[in-house]
Motif scaffolding. Structure first.
Motif, PDB file in Angstrom:
ATOM      1  N   ARG A  36      15.773  31.827  -0.427  1.00  0.00           N
ATOM      2  CA  ARG A  36      16.111  30.561  -1.202  1.00  0.00           C
ATOM      3  C   ARG A  36      14.443  29.975  -1.753  1.00  0.00           C
ATOM      4  NH1 ARG A  36      14.118  25.723   0.541  1.00  0.00           N
ATOM      5  NH2 ARG A  36      13.872  25.399   2.996  1.00  0.00           N
ATOM      6  N   CYS A  37      15.060  28.819  -2.519  1.00  0.00           N
ATOM      7  CA  CYS A  37      13.833  28.724  -2.832  1.00  0.00           C
ATOM      8  C   CYS A  37      12.945  27.488  -1.983  1.00  0.00           C
ATOM      9  CB  CYS A  37      13.998  27.063  -4.283  1.00  0.00           C
ATOM     10  SG  CYS A  37      14.164  28.597  -6.043  1.00  0.00           S
ATOM     11  N   TRP A  38      11.643  27.462  -1.912  1.00  0.00           N
ATOM     12  CA  TRP A  38      10.451  27.176  -0.816  1.00  0.00           C
ATOM     13  C   TRP A  38       9.652  26.189  -1.831  1.00  0.00           C
ATOM     14  CZ3 TRP A  38      10.195  26.138   4.549  1.00  0.00           C
ATOM     15  CH2 TRP A  38       9.036  25.511   5.000  1.00  0.00           C
ATOM     16  N   VAL A  39      10.453  24.608  -2.041  1.00  0.00           N
ATOM     17  CA  VAL A  39       9.350  24.315  -3.356  1.00  0.00           C
ATOM     18  C   VAL A  39       8.622  23.160  -2.330  1.00  0.00           C
ATOM     19  CG1 VAL A  39       9.807  22.291  -4.780  1.00  0.00           C
ATOM     20  CG2 VAL A  39      11.539  23.709  -4.079  1.00  0.00           C
ATOM     21  N   ARG A  40       7.086  23.898  -3.269  1.00  0.00           N
ATOM     22  CA  ARG A  40       5.775  23.064  -2.996  1.00  0.00           C
ATOM     23  C   ARG A  40       5.225  21.753  -3.721  1.00  0.00           C
ATOM     24  NH1 ARG A  40       1.742  26.781  -2.252  1.00  0.00           N
ATOM     25  NH2 ARG A  40       2.065  27.199   0.437  1.00  0.00           N
ATOM     26  N   GLY A  41       5.141  20.948  -3.395  1.00  0.00           N
ATOM     27  CA  GLY A  41       4.369  20.264  -4.373  1.00  0.00           C
ATOM     28  C   GLY A  41       3.502  20.220  -4.580  1.00  0.00           C
ATOM     29  N   ASN A  42       2.390  20.375  -5.278  1.00  0.00           N
ATOM     30  CA  ASN A  42       0.820  20.085  -5.285  1.00  0.00           C
ATOM     31  C   ASN A  42       0.710  18.803  -6.869  1.00  0.00           C
ATOM     32  OD1 ASN A  42      -1.984  20.370  -5.158  1.00  0.00           O
ATOM     33  ND2 ASN A  42      -1.901  21.737  -6.529  1.00  0.00           N
ATOM     34  N   MET A  43      -0.153  17.392  -5.742  1.00  0.00           N
ATOM     35  CA  MET A  43      -0.269  16.204  -6.414  1.00  0.00           C
ATOM     36  C   MET A  43      -1.731  16.267  -5.853  1.00  0.00           C
ATOM     37  SD  MET A  43       2.273  15.799  -8.112  1.00  0.00           S
ATOM     38  CE  MET A  43       2.461  14.643  -8.957  1.00  0.00           C
ATOM     39  N   THR A 212      -4.275  16.129  -2.330  1.00  0.00           N
ATOM     40  CA  THR A 212      -5.352  15.717  -2.828  1.00  0.00           C
ATOM     41  C   THR A 212      -5.829  14.141  -2.558  1.00  0.00           C
ATOM     42  OG1 THR A 212      -5.832  18.592  -3.973  1.00  0.00           O
ATOM     43  CG2 THR A 212      -7.117  16.265  -3.846  1.00  0.00           C
ATOM     44  N   VAL A 213      -6.705  14.191  -1.895  1.00  0.00           N
ATOM     45  CA  VAL A 213      -6.553  12.937  -1.869  1.00  0.00           C
ATOM     46  C   VAL A 213      -8.210  12.573  -2.518  1.00  0.00           C
ATOM     47  CG1 VAL A 213      -7.369  10.557  -0.773  1.00  0.00           C
ATOM     48  CG2 VAL A 213      -5.862  12.227   0.417  1.00  0.00           C
ATOM     49  N   ALA A 214      -8.881  12.381  -3.416  1.00  0.00           N
ATOM     50  CA  ALA A 214      -9.419  11.885  -4.516  1.00  0.00           C
ATOM     51  C   ALA A 214     -11.402  10.882  -3.805  1.00  0.00           C
ATOM     52  CB  ALA A 214      -9.474  11.883  -5.694  1.00  0.00           C
ATOM     53  N   TYR A 250      -8.329  17.681   1.816  1.00  0.00           N
ATOM     54  CA  TYR A 250      -6.689  18.321   0.903  1.00  0.00           C
ATOM     55  C   TYR A 250      -5.571  18.729   2.045  1.00  0.00           C
ATOM     56  CZ  TYR A 250     -10.467  19.271  -1.859  1.00  0.00           C
ATOM     57  OH  TYR A 250     -11.415  19.704  -3.617  1.00  0.00           O
ATOM     58  N   THR A 251      -4.445  17.638   1.861  1.00  0.00           N
ATOM     59  CA  THR A 251      -3.706  17.830   3.498  1.00  0.00           C
ATOM     60  C   THR A 251      -1.898  18.602   2.374  1.00  0.00           C
ATOM     61  OG1 THR A 251      -2.145  15.899   1.913  1.00  0.00           O
ATOM     62  CG2 THR A 251      -4.456  14.715   2.890  1.00  0.00           C
ATOM     63  N   ARG A 252      -1.694  19.322   3.810  1.00  0.00           N
ATOM     64  CA  ARG A 252      -0.483  19.916   3.797  1.00  0.00           C
ATOM     65  C   ARG A 252       0.140  19.150   4.189  1.00  0.00           C
ATOM     66  NH1 ARG A 252       1.022  26.163   4.487  1.00  0.00           N
ATOM     67  NH2 ARG A 252       3.124  26.536   3.713  1.00  0.00           N
ATOM     68  N   TYR A 253       1.525  18.889   4.010  1.00  0.00           N
ATOM     69  CA  TYR A 253       2.430  18.330   4.858  1.00  0.00           C
ATOM     70  C   TYR A 253       3.227  19.464   4.768  1.00  0.00           C
ATOM     71  CZ  TYR A 253      -0.198  14.522   6.122  1.00  0.00           C
ATOM     72  OH  TYR A 253      -0.841  13.074   6.815  1.00  0.00           O
ATOM     73  N   VAL A 254       4.293  19.795   5.362  1.00  0.00           N
ATOM     74  CA  VAL A 254       5.551  19.937   5.575  1.00  0.00           C
ATOM     75  C   VAL A 254       6.953  19.596   6.312  1.00  0.00           C
ATOM     76  CG1 VAL A 254       4.620  22.620   5.103  1.00  0.00           C
ATOM     77  CG2 VAL A 254       5.223  21.808   8.084  1.00  0.00           C
ATOM     78  N   ARG A 255       8.502  20.069   5.786  1.00  0.00           N
ATOM     79  CA  ARG A 255       8.737  19.647   6.278  1.00  0.00           C
ATOM     80  C   ARG A 255       9.182  19.983   8.196  1.00  0.00           C
ATOM     81  NH1 ARG A 255      14.140  18.338   3.635  1.00  0.00           N
ATOM     82  NH2 ARG A 255      14.212  19.671   1.957  1.00  0.00           N
TER      83      ARG A 255
END
Length: 256
Positions: A36-43, A212-214, A250-255
């Motif tokens: 199925r689609c795995w949706v990653r947001g990058n902001m 990403t936190v600038a 650079y953070t990565r959070y998953v369900r």
């Protein structure tokens, strides 16, 4: 220890090993064997929560953020975004080197990932770089009432698809993802904007967020990374936290 802090385990983040060449991709790998689609947001956001500077997110970026941005594009099957972001950021199609294309082929992916746009109106300038500077025709995921007109306007510049659910005037994001899954475009990367990210969050469709936190303070009235009428309470767990010499996080959070 006060009652307020009793039972709370805190960790000091100190010096850690540098990431070796080629290892960064491991930190941003999609799950294996997706069906199925795995949706990653990058902001990206400023320290005080602003998602844009002078209306665009690019003003917040640094060299490290651009490297991570490009890496995520290289590994995705499809880039999902809203029409406003395409217009404001003046996006073109994805540009990849020969080596990057060969690596994608080795993974069984198309050489260049298409861009898919969720837009109820499908009002996009057919002379923009989005259509004129791309090797892969974009996918326009639009509403039932708009499909015929959009196909007539855009012709061969794009593939226009009906992504409505019960309401023929709106795009249903779950239907949009089902269309992508039917094409085996499972590794979805969304780069916003804030309205699209909020729509995915509200519909419980976002699997992970790479933020990403600038190291920048903006003040003013800059938008958040997600803005919309609905609300949600989705619990996420941290996957990793990286930094660079410029002070970006650079953070990565998953369900979770």
């Amino acid at each position: 220890m006060s009652d307020d802090t009793a039972g709370t385990d805190l960790t000091v983040l100190g010096n850690v090993d540098k990431i070796a060449d080629g290892q960064l991709a491991d930190y941003y790998a999609y799950p294996d064997d997706l069906q199925r689609c795995w949706v990653r947001g990058n902001m990206i956001s400023s320290l005080d929560g602003g998602a844009t500077e002078d209306g665009k997110s690019g003003g917040l970026a640094g060299p490290g953020d651009r490297a991570v941005f490009n890496l995520m594009r290289q590994t995705a099957d499809v880039i999902l975004m809203g029409a406003a972001t395409v217009r404001i950021e003046n996006y073109s199609g994805v540009q990849l080197s020969v080596a990057q294309r060969q690596e994608r082929q080795r993974r069984g992916q198309a050489e260049v990932p298409p861009i898919a746009v969720i837009t109820a109106s499908a009002e996009l300038d057919h002379n923009s770089k989005f259509f004129t500077r791309t090797e892969v025709a974009p996918l326009i995921l639009t509403a039932t009432e708009t499909v015929a007109g959009a196909r007539h306007r855009l012709g061969t510049l794009a593939e226009v698809l009906d992504a409505s659910g019960a309401d023929p005037t709106r795009v249903d994001p779950a239907v949009a993802l089902r269309i992508l899954a039917e094409r085996k475009l499972f590794r979805v990367l969304t780069e916003g904007g804030p309205s699209l990210l909020s729509l995915l969050i509200e519909n419980d469709l976002l699997d992970e967020l790479c933020l990403t936190v600038a190291p920048i303070l903006l003040g003013g009235v800059a938008r958040r990374i997600a803005t919309g009428p609905g609300q949600a309470h989705t619990r996420m767990r941290p996957s990793h936290l990286l930094t660079d010499d410029e002070g970006y996080l650079y953070t990565r959070y998953v369900r979770g």
